[in-house]
Structure formats: C-alpha cells, structure tokens
Design a protein around this motif. Structure first.
Motif, short mmCIF file in Angstrom:
data_model
loop_
_atom_site.label_atom_id
_atom_site.label_comp_id
_atom_site.label_asym_id
_atom_site.label_seq_id
_atom_site.Cartn_x
_atom_site.Cartn_y
_atom_site.Cartn_z
N PHE A 181 35.01 0.10 -29.55
CA PHE A 181 34.88 1.48 -30.00
C PHE A 181 33.46 1.92 -30.33
CE2 PHE A 181 38.85 -0.47 -31.85
CZ PHE A 181 39.59 -0.30 -30.68
N GLY A 185 30.05 8.14 -25.36
CA GLY A 185 31.00 8.35 -24.26
C GLY A 185 30.33 8.20 -22.91
N ARG A 200 37.50 1.58 -25.83
CA ARG A 200 37.02 2.89 -26.24
C ARG A 200 38.06 3.65 -27.05
NH1 ARG A 200 36.46 1.87 -20.98
NH2 ARG A 200 38.11 3.30 -20.39
N LEU A 201 37.56 4.48 -27.95
CA LEU A 201 38.41 5.35 -28.76
C LEU A 201 38.16 6.82 -28.45
CD1 LEU A 201 40.47 5.70 -31.09
CD2 LEU A 201 38.52 5.69 -32.67
N ARG A 202 36.88 7.18 -28.23
CA ARG A 202 36.52 8.58 -28.05
C ARG A 202 36.57 8.99 -26.58
NH1 ARG A 202 31.25 10.57 -28.71
NH2 ARG A 202 31.64 10.62 -30.96
N GLU A 400 35.86 9.15 -37.56
CA GLU A 400 35.94 8.34 -36.35
C GLU A 400 35.77 6.85 -36.68
OE1 GLU A 400 33.80 7.86 -31.94
OE2 GLU A 400 33.55 9.71 -33.10
N ALA A 404 38.56 4.00 -35.99
CA ALA A 404 38.20 2.80 -35.22
C ALA A 404 38.58 1.54 -35.98
CB ALA A 404 36.71 2.82 -34.90
N TYR A 442 47.34 7.09 -29.18
CA TYR A 442 46.26 6.28 -28.64
C TYR A 442 46.74 5.75 -27.30
CZ TYR A 442 43.72 1.93 -27.74
OH TYR A 442 43.02 0.92 -27.14
N HIS A 444 46.10 3.27 -23.91
CA HIS A 444 45.39 2.11 -23.36
C HIS A 444 46.05 1.75 -22.05
CE1 HIS A 444 42.79 -1.52 -23.87
NE2 HIS A 444 43.63 -1.97 -22.97
N GLN A 449 41.64 5.22 -21.84
CA GLN A 449 41.61 4.56 -23.14
C GLN A 449 41.22 5.57 -24.20
OE1 GLN A 449 39.41 0.95 -23.74
NE2 GLN A 449 40.08 0.05 -21.81
N GLY A 450 41.79 5.43 -25.38
CA GLY A 450 41.39 6.24 -26.51
C GLY A 450 42.29 7.43 -26.77
N LEU A 451 41.79 8.34 -27.59
CA LEU A 451 42.56 9.53 -27.97
C LEU A 451 42.45 10.64 -26.93
CD1 LEU A 451 41.63 9.69 -31.77
CD2 LEU A 451 43.70 8.73 -30.73
#
Length: 475
Positions: A181, A185, A200-202, A400, A404, A442, A444, A449-451
């Motif tokens: 995370f 980006g 990744r989250l974002r 964030e 994470a 979320y 994956h 990946q991520g939100l």
C-alpha cells in the motif's frame, strides 16, 4: 574519505546490493525514458547523498514473469512482533504526507496492540525518514530488509522514491520483500513483473486524471494547462493528463515545470506567466503541497494584473494533502491580504473521514486515543516544515494510512498464528470483496486492486468540502 572507505570495507554485501539496485534503477529508468521519449518531456532525476534515518515504533492483467519467492527466511519466531518497514518523507518536501500517513497507521495499530495484537503478536512500524530523496530511500529500504528484517515494506511515500526501489523489491539477493500500500498511484506499480510483490489500496493516477478531465470538460473547460514537478512523479502526471485529454480530442494548452525540492521560498511567477500565455480554462498542478501553494499564489497575483475574465480553477491530484495545502494558502493569503483558496479542486482516493462510515468513526476515535496517549514523532519530525499546522489533525492522508494498516491487520488475521510474507498474496486475495468499513469493497483481482475510489473536494468557507458540481467553478 578514509572513514567512508573503512565503512565500505565492513559492509561489502550491503554495498554490492546497493550498487546492484542503483544500476537496475538506472537501467529501468533509461528504458522507460526511451519508451516515453516521443510523448513526454525529458528531465533527469538528481541524486543526492544518503541522509539521516529516524526510527519510530508506534503502539485482467497478463501473466507475470517468474519472481523471487517471498522466502520463508522471514518466518517469525514465536511471539515476535510483525514489523512493517516504512520509508517516507518525514522532513522536507512531502513531509506532511509522510507524517499524516504514519500517524493514521499508528493510531490503528496502537488500538490493535492494546487489544492483544493479532493472534498475540504486536504489529509495529519501523519508520525511516528519506526526505523525499530517492537515493536515501534505497539505503533505507536496504536497512529495513537486511538489518531490521521487516516482515514487509509498508506505506512508502512518493513516485520518485518508490519507483527507485522497485527493482529491490523483487531482486534482493537474499529474499523478496513485499511492498504493501504505497502512497502513490504510479504506472510502474502495475507492471506484470511486480505482481505478487506490490499490493495497492489507492486508485492509480491515470484514473484520477481521467475522472478529473471528464469533470472539467463537463464544466466547459477545454483549454487545460499543467504545472508539474520535473521528476518521475511530475512526468507521470503530465503523461496521464495528456492521455486523458486525448480521449476528448484535446491537447495541453500550456505547460511549465519546476525542480523537485522547490517550495515555499520559490518564485514561480515565470511559470505562471507561461501558463497564462496559453489562456487556460483550468490548470492542473502536479507537485508537492508547498510548491502547489506557492504556484497558486503567483498565478493568482499575476492574473490580478490582467483584464478580468472567468475564474481559472486549479486542480491537484491526491498526492497533495488538501488540509495542509489549505493551511499554506491561508498563511500566504494572510501575508498578502488576499484569498488564495478560491476555485480549487483536490482529488481524493479515500472516502470522507468525517462522516458516519464505521471506519471513519473508528478512525476518529483511535486518533483521539493516540493523541491522549502522548504519541509524538521524534524531534526531527516535529521540527519539519508545517508540522505545527497539521500535527494530530485527522485528514484524508491519515485516513488512508489508517485503512492501509487495517487491511494489513485483516490479512494477518487470515494468516493464523505463524504468518509468513509468502502468505500475503493469498491472504489479500481472500479479502476480495470485503468492506473495511467504508461502504465499498476492497478488490483484489487480476484486473484490479484496492478501493478504486476517486472523488473531488474544494475549499468553501475556509474548510475542505465535497465538490459535486464543477459548474460552480466557472462563474
């Protein structure tokens, strides 16, 4: 010179690893530059000397090529804590981002640890300051992997810094260490060779710029200019903005750049003049908080000397800390007796932290508890630029970091009593579709990946608020 030579004699393995990583970084950067030469403005990255480290411990994608395994050498001893390695800008440009992300993550982990940890193990962050310097980041990551023996890397901040260490993530001679995370980006994170190693989250930057251009175009903005940082981050933004405009059969109307590291003391009146010569309907700033604030001041001051016309919105991607930016602009406006906070657009990639979402409620509670417990960064962090204006205040960046850390905890819970980095891909894949308490899943999957969230805010009445109608910017 003699002392440096002696130090190198006692660390031959580390020096070999560092040289290998730097060479790989340069080769990859050269390949990327050659591929983009026809469409991106060239600007090399400067390399400065390694700096001082600060340690903090708080309570459908193509099939990737073969990668080094997430080795069982990192399996934890019974009862040992799970240690996450974080290199970020706690001083210098981008310092507000590193501090806020760390503080949000720390608040989550402090509460988890107070309740007994994850399967009896504490979860800790080992944080090192890189000052937003790519070379210092390389040395920090080597230290985190080799000396600190961290379970995973976590929350690295910035495109030029993260892209410099990506070769090390999967090519360290001893073991591959996953990166969880990062606060960027950038496109390189999405390359197939990093699958199974980078998580990744974002939302990616190209999605941010695509959504931004679509909304600006809908508000009647066809002539869009860019002011960008002359490094990997700025050139990424330049390219993503250009591509987003091309989807609407548009091109950049003007552009200007500045060197990484320039900030509050800079004079961007020349760049502002170049931008205004293009008669833009809107300007996109791809830079740090301080650089963007200073450019906005110079752009507004220069615009005031021109014949009256429609307002020119200034938009910034999510790497800008909107609350810190607002504070900087308020200070500049107070000195000049002007309001520089009008007609701004900030991109956000996490849900609002101040609403009634379960995660937002938990976040505010845990941030308050952390503050009451006396959490404070070490002295080098507290004296950094802008620390006093944002210390301990919840915002999107710290939220964030909180999310994470919460996702790391969820993954560790799935991994059982004896977590191993090799189990992270399966654990995170098993969380596909889960809600972290933010009202959206979320994801994956091989394709995402991520939100995946992109939303917009502006400043109204001295506060950062949701921007739902871009038409209000074109009065």
């Amino acid at each position: 010179m003699g002392m440096a030579h002696a130090a190198m004699k006692h660390q031959p393995h580390r020096v070999t690893v560092a040289c290998t990583v730097l060479l790989l970084s340069l080769l990859l950067a050269g390949a990327a530059a050659a591929a983009d030469a026809a469409c991106m403005p060239g600007a090399g990255q400067d390399v400065d000397a390694p700096g001082q480290a600060v340690s903090v411990q708080p309570g459908a994608q193509p099939a990737p090529p073969a990668q080094p395994s997430l080795s069982a050498q990192s399996a934890l001893a019974p009862g040992a804590p799970v240690r996450l390695g974080m290199s970020a800008s706690f001083t210098g440009p981008g310092a507000s981002l590193g501090r806020a992300f760390h503080r949000g993550a720390a608040s989550c982990l402090a509460q988890v640890n107070a309740e007994g940890g994850v399967h009896g193990r504490r979860v800790e962050i080992v944080a090192l300051d890189d000052g937003y310097d790519p070379e210092r980041t390389v040395w920090n990551v080597i230290r985190l992997i080799e000396d600190e023996r961290v379970f995973a890397l976590f929350g690295l901040v910035g495109t030029p810094t993260v892209t410099r260490v990506l070769p090390l993530i999967g090519a360290h001679p001893d073991r591959a260490v996953p990166l969880l995370f990062p606060f960027t980006g950038a496109r390189p994170l999405y390359l197939p060779r990093h699958a199974g190693l980078v998580f990744r989250l974002r939302a990616p930057y190209d999605r941010e710029f695509s959504a931004l251009v679509e909304r600006l175009r809908g508000a009647g903005c066809a002539r869009i200019a860019v002011f960008y940082q002359a490094d990997a981050y700025g050139r990424e933004g330049w390219a993503d903005l250009r591509d987003a405009l091309a989807c609407h059969c548009l091109a950049l109307t003007a552009e200007a750049s500045y060197p990484r590291g320039a900030g509050s003391e800079a004079d961007f009146s020349e760049q502002a003049g170049l931008i205004l010569e293009g008669r833009p309907d809107a300007v996109v700033c791809v830079g740090t908080d301080a650089a963007c604030a200073t450019f906005i001041r110079d752009l507004r001051d220069l615009s005031a000397s021109l014949p009256p016309g429609p307002a020119i919105p200034v938009a910034m991607p999510s790497f800008v800390d909107s609350r810190h930016l607002l504070g900087l602009l308020a200070d500049l406006g107070h000195a000049a007796r002007r309001d520089y906070t009008k007609d701004l657009v900030m991109v956000e990639v996490v849900p609002p932290w101040d609403g009634n979402l379960p995660a937002a409620v938990d976040f505010r509670r845990d941030m308050t508890r952390l503050a009451k417990a006396g959490y404070a960064p070490p002295a080098p962090l507290a004296s950094a630029e802008g620390a006093a204006s944002t210390a301990g205040i919840p915002d999107e960046v710290s939220f964030e970091g909180y999310l994470a850390a919460r996702l790391v905890v969820r993954a560790l819970e799935r991994m059982g009593q004896d977590p191993d980095p090799a189990g992270l891909p399966a654990a995170l894949a098993g969380l596909d579709g889960c809600d972290l308490g933010v009202g959206l899943p979320y994801r994956h999957t091989p394709a995402m990946q991520g939100l995946g969230l992109v939303r917009f805010t502006t400043v109204r009445g001295g506060a950062v608020v949701e921007l739902s109608d871009f038409a209000e910017l074109r009065r």
